[in-house]
Write an enzyme that holds these catalytic residues in place. Sequence first.
Site: not given
Length: 383
Positions: A200, A325
């Site tokens: 990422s 998250c």
Amino acid sequence: MEEIYLDNAATTKPYPEVITKMNHTLTKAYGNPSSLHGKGLEAEKLIKTARKEIANKLKIKTDEIYFTSGGTEANNLAIKGTVNALHRYGNRIITSSIEHPSVLNVFKRLEEQGYDVKYLDVDQNGVVDLEQLEEYLTAETILVSIMGVNNELGSIQPLAKIGKLVASFDNLYFHVDGVQAFTKLDLFPAKLGVDLYSISAHKVHGPKGVGALYIKDGTRVDNLISGSKQESGVRPGTENVPGIVGFGEAVKEIEQEDFTTKMYRLKKLLVTRILNEIEDSFLNGPTIEQGVPHIANISFAGIKGEILVHSLERDNIYLSTGAACSSRLDTPSYVLEGIGVEGDLIEGAIRFSLSSQTTKQEINHTVNKLKKHVTVLKQIIQR
């Protein structure tokens, strides 16, 4: 100090060079890379350059990199794409109990659909049980998915050993969530026996909204999105050219730095000072040297981590209680539970995550402020 940012495992601040390159792409090289005219060819060339930078960093071929919208999509593509492609060969899939939600929740959904899912236990350092893995591997196993580095603890998994175990089986793929490992450790998927490797951009000082999946040549992965032939049809849709360009530029800038030694040194300073100077503080997971250089998880007994995080924020010090998250969820960390942390030590856990931009002065200032806040909070609790 104006600002101290120690939540780099959640996201990183983009390099100035990344912003400059993306601005150029947005304002000058804005063509669709599928277009045949000059503007399109210019955009296509920029994507090729970025793909080459990332492939070189991983020591793989450029055509083995497929761009996605981020690490979550890369993980989903690897897992679902593999299962869809190999389901005729078997029904068993294996992961660990402390994976990122973008892996763990996919496995839970597949389990609901009837797949035989095995979750590997981990030891007190957050490292998977290789004997258990060997026991679970059968001719019916089609996928093993293990993260390279745990995002809450910084645990480093024995990928080479796992790769050797997987290699002895046919029709079995090995996927690694390499989001927290990429550029922090010299992990090269082709040398580790890895078939699929997720990364990422925003974890390496690039932009949000772009990631990539390494797919080893010959690996069968069904696409999740139907459309045109972008990314060789594996991930259709007009490419996020500015994001991809920013990703490549971030990797290029990182390659010019040797910051692993620096981060280990700063991590040692941080952890050593906290454990020596703050009573009832405990390092969770691996030791300083055993873990990744940029992550340390520390519990403060009797104090809620969330309150401590907000207290430090008043001093412009930014960190988190765990994974971004799931940090807003009012549930205990399944990762800390998985390594045997109990009670108020889970509630009192803080994750410190460093970057190449972190300084010794920032670490010392953070520890000094932390000591004061812990003292004040304990006095309030004792009243």
